[in-house]
Design an enzyme around this catalytic site. Structure first.
Site, PDB file in Angstrom:
ATOM      1  N   LYS A 116      64.350  34.368  32.600  1.00 59.47           N
ATOM      2  CA  LYS A 116      64.938  34.031  31.290  1.00 59.47           C
ATOM      3  C   LYS A 116      66.178  33.154  31.447  1.00 59.47           C
ATOM      4  CE  LYS A 116      61.750  36.650  30.062  1.00 59.47           C
ATOM      5  NZ  LYS A 116      60.468  35.995  29.915  1.00 59.47           N
ATOM      6  N   GLU A 200      73.965  37.988  25.948  1.00 59.09           N
ATOM      7  CA  GLU A 200      73.926  37.100  24.784  1.00 59.09           C
ATOM      8  C   GLU A 200      74.710  37.729  23.642  1.00 59.09           C
ATOM      9  OE1 GLU A 200      69.922  36.369  23.549  1.00 59.09           O
ATOM     10  OE2 GLU A 200      69.493  34.989  25.188  1.00 59.09           O
ATOM     11  N   HIS A 235      59.574  46.491  19.462  1.00 55.84           N
ATOM     12  CA  HIS A 235      59.248  45.258  20.197  1.00 55.84           C
ATOM     13  C   HIS A 235      57.757  44.993  20.321  1.00 55.84           C
ATOM     14  CE1 HIS A 235      63.459  44.874  20.867  1.00 55.84           C
ATOM     15  NE2 HIS A 235      63.507  46.057  21.433  1.00 55.84           N
ATOM     16  N   ARG A 292      51.259  31.752  27.983  1.00 50.04           N
ATOM     17  CA  ARG A 292      49.880  32.230  27.839  1.00 50.04           C
ATOM     18  C   ARG A 292      49.402  31.993  26.412  1.00 50.04           C
ATOM     19  NH1 ARG A 292      53.258  36.705  27.023  1.00 50.04           N
ATOM     20  NH2 ARG A 292      53.079  37.452  24.884  1.00 50.04           N
TER      21      ARG A 292
END
Ligand code: MV4
Length: 507
Positions: A116, A200, A235, A292
């Protein structure tokens, strides 16, 4: 073009890929675990090979076994589907070594975007806005304290190797940092074998909106509009739609062009998805790239009239993208529900077992991508998604109306499902107004406790299903094989409880 493709997956996505192969005159080769011997993807394949025990590690996660079958069966290419090995650069490498085309990006592009923090660097170099935070992994807790000082609270600790919310911790104030740092780090190490974290600024109720991109081997990259994926539970996406109710032509173009720049900078080809957070002011921030085909690709197919799987196969075979950006047009609105074998009354625990009776809705604007059939036993070994129900309409209201109508026709007997949840969410006024964000569903569930129990089929329907199941079992195996009565009986009790609740809503 390829003559034969190996499908390194199971369930509805294996069926989806196999259908694209057949439409293109390509033979589809299935692999299956011991739990999937009688599954739909095996039934529909041209050839099917066993690859081991039910446990994923022994079967769908074994690169060696899958490549072995692809070689033995003479497959020119391999489609990984989603999940399992789809984003594993080692599979893409093993394919290359075996002279088999991997239908997806290069292993190098997968690696560049799999980390990431590396992806944040790529985004920054491509001029794509990222959430304020650290660009690199944080060395230790002291460095985390310094970074927190700069970024401010609330902030979010995320796993460098992350995805799906694992190793992620919201930190509201300074005093919580130390504990969160330790917990997120050990969770990440456990889940990914990599405990590194970055930081973040935490956006409190953003929307989760993603852009579908496609690149070919000749430097063409296009975007195919966005998908609104804000409706999630822990999530896990639950309902997706295209287009997003809040994205106008200008924002679509800005996010689309940013995604194309990012894909170019990463040397990306084939299908990919750039994930963004969008705040109340319509400002967007890059999160990560999924390398993907995604579960929710059908909503993009519905509004673009494109077949993304065929496009993936053509591009992998070296063909040029058959259209340019200016040829991409969006028409109407599409919405998808992920139908899970899970128990809404018991914290959405998986509810595997035998499907005694299944009736899929049909009619105008309805598409079912399903990996199960009536009489099939849903194994407890994998993700319990039964399939996806997708509705298309001329506008959002028609898509919602068709989806709601189809949900009322949907009928699964024998296992518990989340159908009842969708029937209720689709009547919610905020949802109908498109006023949703990433924490909306968790909040909705907290305030609608016990109103999300199973589908409100009538007692007559349950009795009819039981009769049909008994009759089928009898005619197949003689009088010995009757379906287990207690399961149907307990289900009946659930249904009568639901009916009572329906008559007396709590709120
Ligand atoms: C965020 C965020 C808010 N602020 N990052 C979740 C999984 C991963 N793909 C990224 N995710 C998020 N990252 C910042 N800086 C919100 C999410 C998020 C989310 C957070 C809490 C509850 C549900 C969520 C659903 C989607 C995204």
């Amino acid at each position: 073009m390829f003559r034969k493709i190996l499908i390194a997956n199971r369930g509805e996505i294996a069926v989806r890929v196999l259908r694209a192969c057949h439409e293109m005159g390509i033979e589809a080769v299935a692999v299956y675990s011991e739990a999937d011997r009688g599954s739909l993807h095996v039934q529909l394949a041209d050839e099917a090979y066993p690859i081991g025990a039910a446990e994923s590690r022994e079967s769908y996660l074994s690169i060696e076994k899958i490549i072995g079958v692809a070689r033995r069966a003479g497959c020119g290419a391999l489609h990984p589907g989603y999940g399992f090995l789809a984003e594993n650069p080692d599979l893409a490498r093993a394919c290359a070594e075996a002279g088999i085309v991997f239908i997806g990006p290069t292993p190098e592009a997968m690696e560049r975007l799999g980390s990431k923090t590396a992806a944040r660097h790529v985004a920054r170099e491509a001029g794509v806005p990222t959430v304020p935070g650290t660009l690199d992994p944080i060395a230790d807790e002291a460095a985390a304290r310094n970074a927190a000082q700069e970024i401010g609270f609330p902030l979010l600790l995320k796993a460098v190797a992350g995805g799906g919310g694992k190793g992620m911790r919201v930190v509201e104030r300074k005093a919580e940092l130390e504990g969160a740092w330790r917990n997120a780090g050990s969770e990440a190490l456990n889940a990914f074998g990599d405990g590194r974290l970055y930081m973040e600024k935490y956006l409190t109720s953003p929307r989760h909106i993603e852009i579908q991109v496609f690149g070919d081997n000749r430097g063409n990259v296009v975007y195919l509009g966005e998908r609104e994926c804000s409706l999630q539970r822990r999530h896990q996406k639950v309902i997706e739609e295209a287009p997003s109710p809040v994205v106008d032509a200008e924002l679509r173009r800005a996010m689309g062009e940013a995604s194309v720049r990012l894909a170019r900078a990463a040397g990306y080809r084939n299908a990919g998805t750039a994930e963004f957070l969008v705040d109340e002011d319509g400002k967007f921030y890059f999160l990560e790239v999924n390398t993907r085909l995604q579960v929710e690709h059908p909503v993009t197919e519905a509004v673009t009239s494109l077949d993304l799987v065929k496009l993936q196969i053509r591009i992998a075979a070296g063909e040029e993208l058959p259209f340019r950006q200016e040829d991409v047009t969006l028409r109407g609105h599409a919405m998808e529900c992920r139908i899970y074998a899970e128990d809404p009354e018991n914290q959405f625990f998986p509810s595997p077992g035998e499907i005694l009776s299944l009736r899929l809705p049909e009619g105008p604007g309805i598409r079912n991508d399903v990996g199960v059939v009536s009489g099939w036993t849903v194994p407890g070994d994998y993700d319990p998604m039964l399939g996806k129900l997708i509705a298309w309409g001329a506008d959002r209201a028609e898509a919602v109306a068709r989806l709601a109508r189809a949900l009322d026709e949907y009928w699964v007997v024998g296992i518990k499902t989340n159908l009842g949840l969708f029937r209720r969410v689709l009547r919610d006024s905020e949802f109908l107004a498109g006023a949703i964000h990433t924490r909306w569903l968790d909040q909705w569930l907290a305030s609608h406790e016990s109103l999300v129990a199973g589908p409100p089929e009538s007692e007559e329907q349950i009795v009819a299903a039981l009769a049909v199941a008994l009759w089928e079992a009898k005619s197949a195996n003689g009088a010995a094989a009757a379906p287990a009565t207690p399961r149907v009986d307990s289900r009946w009790k659930v249904e009568s409880r639901v009916d009572q609740l329906d008559n007396k809503p709590r709120r």
